[in-house]
Design a protein around this motif. Structure first.
Motif, PDB file in Angstrom:
ATOM      1  N   MET A   9      51.240  31.888  43.815  1.00  0.00           N
ATOM      2  CA  MET A   9      51.555  33.310  43.892  1.00  0.00           C
ATOM      3  C   MET A   9      50.333  34.170  43.574  1.00  0.00           C
ATOM      4  SD  MET A   9      54.648  33.753  44.928  1.00  0.00           S
ATOM      5  CE  MET A   9      54.213  32.404  46.028  1.00  0.00           C
ATOM      6  N   ILE A  10      49.548  33.755  42.587  1.00  0.00           N
ATOM      7  CA  ILE A  10      48.311  34.475  42.268  1.00  0.00           C
ATOM      8  C   ILE A  10      47.380  34.463  43.481  1.00  0.00           C
ATOM      9  CG2 ILE A  10      46.191  34.398  40.893  1.00  0.00           C
ATOM     10  CD1 ILE A  10      48.476  35.425  39.262  1.00  0.00           C
ATOM     11  N   SER A  15      45.095  37.084  48.220  1.00  0.00           N
ATOM     12  CA  SER A  15      44.851  36.988  49.664  1.00  0.00           C
ATOM     13  C   SER A  15      45.323  38.252  50.377  1.00  0.00           C
ATOM     14  CB  SER A  15      45.559  35.761  50.245  1.00  0.00           C
ATOM     15  OG  SER A  15      45.042  34.571  49.682  1.00  0.00           O
ATOM     16  N   LEU A  16      46.446  38.799  49.921  1.00  0.00           N
ATOM     17  CA  LEU A  16      46.942  40.049  50.513  1.00  0.00           C
ATOM     18  C   LEU A  16      45.997  41.206  50.192  1.00  0.00           C
ATOM     19  CD1 LEU A  16      50.795  39.781  49.894  1.00  0.00           C
ATOM     20  CD2 LEU A  16      49.558  39.498  52.042  1.00  0.00           C
ATOM     21  N   TRP A  17      45.400  41.197  48.994  1.00  0.00           N
ATOM     22  CA  TRP A  17      44.379  42.214  48.692  1.00  0.00           C
ATOM     23  C   TRP A  17      43.212  42.085  49.666  1.00  0.00           C
ATOM     24  CZ3 TRP A  17      44.571  40.791  42.814  1.00  0.00           C
ATOM     25  CH2 TRP A  17      45.605  41.496  42.207  1.00  0.00           C
ATOM     26  N   THR A 234      51.603  39.822  39.739  1.00  0.00           N
ATOM     27  CA  THR A 234      52.151  40.033  38.396  1.00  0.00           C
ATOM     28  C   THR A 234      53.182  38.971  38.064  1.00  0.00           C
ATOM     29  OG1 THR A 234      51.805  42.421  38.686  1.00  0.00           O
ATOM     30  CG2 THR A 234      53.193  41.737  36.855  1.00  0.00           C
ATOM     31  N   TRP A 235      53.972  38.545  39.052  1.00  0.00           N
ATOM     32  CA  TRP A 235      54.944  37.467  38.830  1.00  0.00           C
ATOM     33  C   TRP A 235      54.215  36.181  38.433  1.00  0.00           C
ATOM     34  CZ3 TRP A 235      55.872  32.578  40.626  1.00  0.00           C
ATOM     35  CH2 TRP A 235      57.123  32.025  40.331  1.00  0.00           C
ATOM     36  N   GLY A 236      53.157  35.854  39.150  1.00  0.00           N
ATOM     37  CA  GLY A 236      52.387  34.665  38.809  1.00  0.00           C
ATOM     38  C   GLY A 236      51.717  34.793  37.455  1.00  0.00           C
ATOM     39  N   LEU A 237      51.256  36.011  37.139  1.00  0.00           N
ATOM     40  CA  LEU A 237      50.574  36.274  35.873  1.00  0.00           C
ATOM     41  C   LEU A 237      51.503  36.034  34.680  1.00  0.00           C
ATOM     42  CD1 LEU A 237      47.897  37.351  34.653  1.00  0.00           C
ATOM     43  CD2 LEU A 237      48.873  39.658  34.837  1.00  0.00           C
ATOM     44  N   ALA A 245      44.211  33.304  36.010  1.00  0.00           N
ATOM     45  CA  ALA A 245      44.647  34.147  37.126  1.00  0.00           C
ATOM     46  C   ALA A 245      43.471  34.910  37.730  1.00  0.00           C
ATOM     47  CB  ALA A 245      45.723  35.126  36.654  1.00  0.00           C
ATOM     48  N   ALA A 246      42.590  35.440  36.875  1.00  0.00           N
ATOM     49  CA  ALA A 246      41.447  36.216  37.364  1.00  0.00           C
ATOM     50  C   ALA A 246      40.509  35.363  38.201  1.00  0.00           C
ATOM     51  CB  ALA A 246      40.693  36.812  36.172  1.00  0.00           C
TER      52      ALA A 246
END
Length: 304
Positions: A9-10, A15-17, A234-237, A245-246
């Motif tokens: 999800m992260i 990828s969408l960004w 945020t869900w993955g975070l 995550a970063a």
């Protein structure tokens, strides 16, 4: 597979960004400045999230305490607004490749801030992965020092962009101890929109905003690389450490580069391929060991 889902999800959110250029280029052709495009992005995102909340998620729209708005001032103003202001200022000062490299110092900021404030462990894997992502971003950006000037203001605002980018992860980690991803995403963009509307004065371009193509670009920008991207990130975070995550999120420049190659006929050099491999390798390194316990369960970490 269940343990891998937050990591996926992260990566999906980042990828969408990475496809944001599709919409930014489209709106730019209609005369909107970079900061006006940011304002359009956060306003559309806020409206979409408010509609979703009013129809399906009314309970999740409520804040437990009004003082919790501090979390969303953090994610909305200190991250989204501050990051974009610094990033666009850096681009105005120096060439874009250097701006991208300075922006992607964010994993280093997240790793240090997570160690100081979130009590995350500073492991060798993370340190190696941070350096790997920075090297990868340098190579992907195609840094050539002779192509542009380097200014003191540009360096400061570039590092500010990296810090602002990192602060979303940090503030969200604290917010996730009390709120769900939808609530965090909603208030992030509501606060950011309130801050940007008077600054950009978009109402002066209302005729442009009513153009059908502009509306489509605006809705796409607000939905895909914004609402959807931030929500799943945020869900993955919620499930993994902020520093990890970063590092995973640095797949964004890889996706952006591939998009340029596939849609805009840009050339992908051998050096850029090596850079992409550095980033992907860093993502693999940081995920070589998995934690069974989420960060929100760490001892001593509590928000009143």
């Amino acid at each position: 597979m269940k343990n891998m889902m937050p990591y996926l999800m992260i990566a999906a959110g980042a990828s969408l960004w990475g496809i944001i250029a599709l919409f930014v280029k489209g709106l730019g052709e209609y005369g909107f400045t970079p900061m006006e495009i940011v304002a359009i992005r956060v306003i559309v995102a806020a409206l979409v999230l408010l509609i979703i909340g009013a129809v399906r998620l009314r309970k999740k729209m409520k804040l437990k305490k009004w003082t919790d708005i501090r979390f969303f001032i953090g994610t909305g103003i200190f991250s989204v607004v501050f990051f974009n202001y610094c990033y666009f200022t850096t681009i105005g000062q120096m060439n874009i490749s250097i701006a991208v490299i300075l922006l992607y110092t964010s994993p280093a900021f997240v790793t240090i801030l997570s160690y100081l404030f979130l009590k995350e462990k500073l492991t060798l894997n993370k340190i190696i992965a941070v350096f790997g992502t920075i090297i990868g971003c340098v190579l992907i950006a195609g840094l050539t020092m002779g192509d542009g000037t380097i200014t003191f203001i540009g360096i400061i605002t570039g590092l500010g962009a990296g810090l602002g980018y990192a602060l979303y992860t940090i503030f969200s980690k604290f917010a996730l101890m009390k709120y769900e991803p939808y609530t965090i995403t909603l208030y992030t963009f509501v606060v950011a929109a309130i801050a940007l509307i008077p600054v950009t004065q978009l109402w002066n371009k209302y005729e442009n905003l009513l153009d059908v193509n502009v509306l489509l670009y605006s809705i796409g920008l607000g939905l895909i690389p914004t609402v959807l991207a931030y929500f799943i990130y945020t869900w993955g975070l919620e499930k993994i450490e902020g520093s990890k995550a970063a590092i995973i999120a640095t797949v964004e420049p890889v996706v952006a580069t591939m998009l340029g190659v596939l849609l805009y006929g840009e050339r992908l050099t051998f050096i850029q391929i090596i850079g992409a491999l550095f980033i992907l390798g860093s993502v693999i390194i940081v995920n070589m060991t998995f934690r069974k316990r989420s960060l929100s369960q760490h001892d001593g970490l509590k928000i009143e």
